[in-house]
Design an enzyme around this catalytic site. Structure first.
Site, PDB file in Angstrom:
ATOM      1  N   GLU A 187      15.079   1.777  17.442  1.00  0.00           N
ATOM      2  CA  GLU A 187      15.325   2.532  18.673  1.00  0.00           C
ATOM      3  C   GLU A 187      15.560   1.536  19.808  1.00  0.00           C
ATOM      4  O   GLU A 187      14.681   0.737  20.126  1.00  0.00           O
ATOM      5  CB  GLU A 187      14.127   3.424  19.003  1.00  0.00           C
ATOM      6  CG  GLU A 187      14.373   4.244  20.257  1.00  0.00           C
ATOM      7  CD  GLU A 187      13.232   5.165  20.634  1.00  0.00           C
ATOM      8  OE1 GLU A 187      12.098   4.689  20.785  1.00  0.00           O
ATOM      9  OE2 GLU A 187      13.493   6.378  20.776  1.00  0.00           O
ATOM     10  N   GLU A 195       5.103  12.935  20.266  1.00  0.00           N
ATOM     11  CA  GLU A 195       6.571  12.882  20.264  1.00  0.00           C
ATOM     12  C   GLU A 195       6.952  11.421  20.452  1.00  0.00           C
ATOM     13  O   GLU A 195       6.726  10.842  21.517  1.00  0.00           O
ATOM     14  CB  GLU A 195       7.171  13.759  21.359  1.00  0.00           C
ATOM     15  CG  GLU A 195       8.673  13.905  21.156  1.00  0.00           C
ATOM     16  CD  GLU A 195       9.365  14.693  22.255  1.00  0.00           C
ATOM     17  OE1 GLU A 195       8.723  15.511  22.911  1.00  0.00           O
ATOM     18  OE2 GLU A 195      10.570  14.454  22.451  1.00  0.00           O
ATOM     19  N   SER A 240       6.061   5.446  22.722  1.00  0.00           N
ATOM     20  CA  SER A 240       6.554   4.611  21.628  1.00  0.00           C
ATOM     21  C   SER A 240       5.798   4.899  20.335  1.00  0.00           C
ATOM     22  O   SER A 240       4.638   5.327  20.347  1.00  0.00           O
ATOM     23  CB  SER A 240       6.383   3.140  21.998  1.00  0.00           C
ATOM     24  OG  SER A 240       5.018   2.855  22.199  1.00  0.00           O
ATOM     25  N   THR A 241       6.459   4.620  19.234  1.00  0.00           N
ATOM     26  CA  THR A 241       5.849   4.817  17.925  1.00  0.00           C
ATOM     27  C   THR A 241       4.637   3.895  17.781  1.00  0.00           C
ATOM     28  O   THR A 241       3.609   4.297  17.212  1.00  0.00           O
ATOM     29  CB  THR A 241       6.896   4.554  16.830  1.00  0.00           C
ATOM     30  OG1 THR A 241       7.991   5.434  17.081  1.00  0.00           O
ATOM     31  CG2 THR A 241       6.365   4.820  15.446  1.00  0.00           C
ATOM     32  N   LYS A 288      -2.129  11.831  32.347  1.00  0.00           N
ATOM     33  CA  LYS A 288      -1.976  10.407  32.701  1.00  0.00           C
ATOM     34  C   LYS A 288      -0.496  10.049  32.578  1.00  0.00           C
ATOM     35  O   LYS A 288       0.021   9.849  31.489  1.00  0.00           O
ATOM     36  CB  LYS A 288      -2.803   9.497  31.786  1.00  0.00           C
ATOM     37  CG  LYS A 288      -2.949   8.123  32.440  1.00  0.00           C
ATOM     38  CD  LYS A 288      -2.764   6.925  31.547  1.00  0.00           C
ATOM     39  CE  LYS A 288      -1.453   6.583  31.006  1.00  0.00           C
ATOM     40  NZ  LYS A 288      -0.515   5.856  31.880  1.00  0.00           N
ATOM     41  N   CYS A 294      14.498   9.968  23.885  1.00  0.00           N
ATOM     42  CA  CYS A 294      14.090   9.911  22.472  1.00  0.00           C
ATOM     43  C   CYS A 294      15.121  10.626  21.605  1.00  0.00           C
ATOM     44  O   CYS A 294      15.240  10.332  20.432  1.00  0.00           O
ATOM     45  CB  CYS A 294      12.694  10.475  22.295  1.00  0.00           C
ATOM     46  SG  CYS A 294      12.453  12.055  23.065  1.00  0.00           S
TER      47      CYS A 294
HETATM   48  O1  TXE Z   1       6.105   3.062  25.981  1.00  0.00           O
HETATM   49  P1  TXE Z   1       4.554   3.299  25.825  1.00  0.00           P
HETATM   50  P2  TXE Z   1       6.838   1.895  26.803  1.00  0.00           P
HETATM   51  C1  TXE Z   1       9.927   4.025  23.345  1.00  0.00           C
HETATM   52  C2  TXE Z   1      11.216   3.296  23.681  1.00  0.00           C
HETATM   53  C3  TXE Z   1      10.762   2.212  24.590  1.00  0.00           C
HETATM   54  C4  TXE Z   1       9.425   1.878  24.014  1.00  0.00           C
HETATM   55  C5  TXE Z   1       8.472   1.199  24.936  1.00  0.00           C
HETATM   56  O2  TXE Z   1      11.749   2.735  22.509  1.00  0.00           O
HETATM   57  O3  TXE Z   1      11.587   1.086  24.551  1.00  0.00           O
HETATM   58  O4  TXE Z   1       8.901   3.103  23.614  1.00  0.00           O
HETATM   59  O5  TXE Z   1       8.270   1.960  26.121  1.00  0.00           O
HETATM   60  C6  TXE Z   1       0.885   5.045  27.752  1.00  0.00           C
HETATM   61  N1  TXE Z   1      -3.128   4.297  24.651  1.00  0.00           N
HETATM   62  N2  TXE Z   1       9.701   5.209  24.137  1.00  0.00           N
HETATM   63  O6  TXE Z   1       6.261   0.557  26.541  1.00  0.00           O
HETATM   64  O7  TXE Z   1       3.805   2.034  26.058  1.00  0.00           O
HETATM   65  C7  TXE Z   1       1.708   4.503  28.895  1.00  0.00           C
HETATM   66  O8  TXE Z   1       0.892   4.213  30.010  1.00  0.00           O
HETATM   67  C8  TXE Z   1      -2.713   5.407  25.271  1.00  0.00           C
HETATM   68  C9  TXE Z   1      10.031   6.455  23.523  1.00  0.00           C
HETATM   69  O9  TXE Z   1       6.831   2.298  28.194  1.00  0.00           O
HETATM   70  O10 TXE Z   1       4.385   4.027  24.553  1.00  0.00           O
HETATM   71  C10 TXE Z   1       2.666   5.652  29.123  1.00  0.00           C
HETATM   72  O11 TXE Z   1       2.012   6.655  29.893  1.00  0.00           O
HETATM   73  N3  TXE Z   1      -1.628   5.453  26.059  1.00  0.00           N
HETATM   74  C11 TXE Z   1       9.652   7.604  24.307  1.00  0.00           C
HETATM   75  C12 TXE Z   1       2.937   6.157  27.710  1.00  0.00           C
HETATM   76  O12 TXE Z   1       1.837   5.693  26.933  1.00  0.00           O
HETATM   77  C13 TXE Z   1      -0.936   4.320  26.231  1.00  0.00           C
HETATM   78  C14 TXE Z   1       9.370   7.519  25.713  1.00  0.00           C
HETATM   79  C15 TXE Z   1       4.222   5.639  27.054  1.00  0.00           C
HETATM   80  O13 TXE Z   1       4.223   4.231  27.087  1.00  0.00           O
HETATM   81  C16 TXE Z   1      -1.329   3.114  25.610  1.00  0.00           C
HETATM   82  C17 TXE Z   1       9.022   6.204  26.183  1.00  0.00           C
HETATM   83  C18 TXE Z   1      -2.482   3.139  24.792  1.00  0.00           C
HETATM   84  N4  TXE Z   1      -2.924   2.050  24.148  1.00  0.00           N
HETATM   85  C19 TXE Z   1       9.217   5.117  25.402  1.00  0.00           C
HETATM   86  N5  TXE Z   1      -0.434   2.160  25.946  1.00  0.00           N
HETATM   87  C20 TXE Z   1       9.991   8.975  23.859  1.00  0.00           C
HETATM   88  N6  TXE Z   1       9.528   9.422  22.698  1.00  0.00           N
HETATM   89  O14 TXE Z   1      10.645   9.691  24.605  1.00  0.00           O
HETATM   90  C21 TXE Z   1       0.489   2.734  26.755  1.00  0.00           C
HETATM   91  N7  TXE Z   1       0.173   4.039  26.942  1.00  0.00           N
END
Ligand code: TXE
Length: 499
Positions: free
Chosen positions: A395, A263, A242-243, A188, A297
């Site tokens: 971050e 990660e 995201s965390t 996904k 990240c």
């Molecule tokens: O991330 P999300 P976002 C960090 C970075 C950024 C912040 C927000 O700080 O500003 O996260 O980014 C899926 N259950 N990183 O909002 O929401 C979503 O569809 C399962 C760090 O875009 O975490 C996408 O495929 N999945 C980072 C993926 O999670 C869910 C990379 C990441 O989205 C979900 C990106 C849920 N409830 C952002 N909600 C890194 N470690 O490299 C969303 N998703």
């Protein structure tokens, strides 16, 4: 005109994609589409099906059938390796097309996207070898009557949730390794960058991967993503993001105790000693925060620099950042492209405002760049940052670097470790004792000495502390998708229990 030296044209109309289950592309139909606008140009470029949780169920069922009937999980590793090697060749052949869609959806420079796709082909080649190298263990020391064997078995159906910052690279740091282990996949991608995850389905099908082994469901995180983490028929989820969402994955996984690979975020230190090659270090530090517009990240977002050279070094980094070419992602000369999402753009500008409010000294950047269309932010450097400021702790995920001076090595290590994260760190010094001591004491899953953001298929990726669980890539990345089984084999007649 040579395509690789010219600025590429935008697509005339947005490209519509279907999703991919059991070897078939399924059109969106009544589900409708998400439309993606290029963040560098603000025009629609792709349309993705709004998949539902019923679509996810269908994909998981296909992946389960493919896993259980052994069409992939039980064939000789050499046959899996053949498919992975063919996939690498096809990736190289289709690299230009994949890079183009990656750039349009993500906003990263086309030259970088091209290099990433080449790197991804290398991941498949490495994983092909790893599939054949994967092995268990034997115990020949259990006495005359007993022989022990430990085997590695694929964990099963893997759900793969990926983010928008490196849609294809992060995918390929996982898919070939998961396939090498003998697992099947439901991916996904982020709803804003799904194109190249779907293009990989075409590549794998052409390479001979059996139907059902790699499925892609496009959709939102809160519906399809959340359902994936809760799904009772998925054995493991690998999540990158995201965390905050990582935490939700942990809670959701409790339903069937699925294994998780996570990660998550980072707030990665760049420690620069006065005895470093400062020219080299300034270039590395600028690259560490500018690359992918700081949306990595592993971006080096905290510059921890020895006080005696701090001001001079800060000026050197600022000079480098001022020279970096920010602009149209489709221009092959561009080094820093657009910010991928409007939400992220707002987040970054919000942190810049907060840095100013909290009293940090703005050295360079600090604002959006106006190219007439798209969203761009100038690489930004703040001096006089203290450990309590938001720009030092949180971050940002953008091209914003916080400078924090130190006096002693102990202090540098303490500042580096003063974070909930532990993804990556760099040290710059020509003193071997300092380099080794810092590399041992900084709590991070990846560590670079006199370089930064180095990677490749061989070395594992992953975080300490709140940056995640588990490891991707390398032989570790294949093992992560296996579980071990202990087999005791009696030789001859066993000692009777009842006389
Ligand atoms: O991330 P999300 P976002 C960090 C970075 C950024 C912040 C927000 O700080 O500003 O996260 O980014 C899926 N259950 N990183 O909002 O929401 C979503 O569809 C399962 C760090 O875009 O975490 C996408 O495929 N999945 C980072 C993926 O999670 C869910 C990379 C990441 O989205 C979900 C990106 C849920 N409830 C952002 N909600 C890194 N470690 O490299 C969303 N998703």
């Amino acid at each position: 005109m040579d395509q690789r030296t010219a600025t590429l044209a935008l697509p005339a109309t947005p490209r519509s994609f279907g999703f991919f289950v059991d070897g078939q592309t399924i059109e969106a139909g009544p589900r409708g589409h998400f439309e993606r606008r290029s963040p560098g140009h603000d025009v629609p470029v792709t349309r993705m099906p709004k998949c539902t949780t019923a679509d996810l169920d269908m994909a998981v069922a296909a992946a389960r059938r493919a896993f259980e009937d052994g069409r992939w999980s039980r064939i000789p590793a050499v046959e899996r390796a053949d498919v992975l090697l063919r996939a690498a060749q096809i990736l190289r052949r289709r690299a230009e097309e994949i890079a183009y869609w990656e750039t349009l959806e993500n906003g990263k420079p086309i030259s970088q996207a091209r290099a990433e796709v080449g790197g991804c082909a290398g991941m498949f080649e490495y994983a092909a070898g790893a599939a054949r190298a994967l092995h268990g263990d034997a115990f020949n020391n259990l006495g005359e009557g007993m022989f022990g064997v430990v085997t590695r078995e694929p964990i099963g159906v893997v759900g793969l949730i990926t983010p928008w910052n490196f849609p294809f690279l992060i995918l390929c740091e996982r898919v070939p390794y998961i396939l090498a282990a003998g697992c099947t996949i439901v991916a996904k991608p982020s709803e804003v960058t799904s194109a190249t995850t779907l293009l990989l389905a075409e590549v794998l099908a052409e390479a001979g991967l059996p139907a059902g082994c790699y499925n892609v469901v496009t959709g939102s995180g809160s519906t399809v993503g959340q359902a994936m983490t809760e799904h009772a028929d998925i054995d493991m989820v690998s999540f990158t993001g995201s965390t905050a969402v990582g935490r939700r994955c942990v809670a959701a996984a409790a339903g069937n105790f699925k294994k998780l690979g996570l990660e998550l975020g980072g707030k990665n230190p760049q420690i620069v000693f006065a005895d470093a090659d400062l020219e080299d270090a300034a270039d590395g530090v600028a690259f560490g925060i500018g690359f992918n517009t700081g949306q990595c990240c592993v971006s080096g977002s905290r510059l921890i620099v020895e006080r005696s050279v701090a001001r001079d070094f800060e000026a050197m980094v600022a000079a480098k950042l001022a020279k970096v070419k920010v602009g149209d992602p489709l221009d092959p000369e561009t080094q820093i492209g657009a910010i991928t999402t409007t939400a992220q753009n707002d987040t970054i500008l919000g942190y810049i405002a907060k840095g100013k409010q909290e009293g940090a000294r703005l050295v360079c950047g600090g604002d959006r760049l106006d190219f007439g269309r798209g969203q761009y932010i100038a690489p930004t450097l703040f001096g006089d940052v203290t450990g309590t400021m938001a720009i030092a702790r949180e971050e940002i995920f953008g091209p914003v670097l916080a400078v924090m001076p130190f006096d002693t090595m102990e202090e540098a290590i303490a500042i580096a470790n003063d974070t909930v994260y532990g993804l990556a760190a760099s040290v710059w010094t020509k003193n071997i004792d300092k380099a080794l001591t810092v590399s041992r004491r900084v709590r991070a899953g990846r560590f670079w000495v006199n370089t930064t953001l180095a990677g490749g298929p061989e070395l594992p990726i992953g975080g300490f502390k709140q940056s995640g669980w588990g490891r991707e890539a390398g032989i570790y990345g294949v093992e992560e998708y296996t579980q071990v089984k202990s087999v005791h084999i009696e030789i001859g007649k066993r000692q009777p229990w009842v006389g």
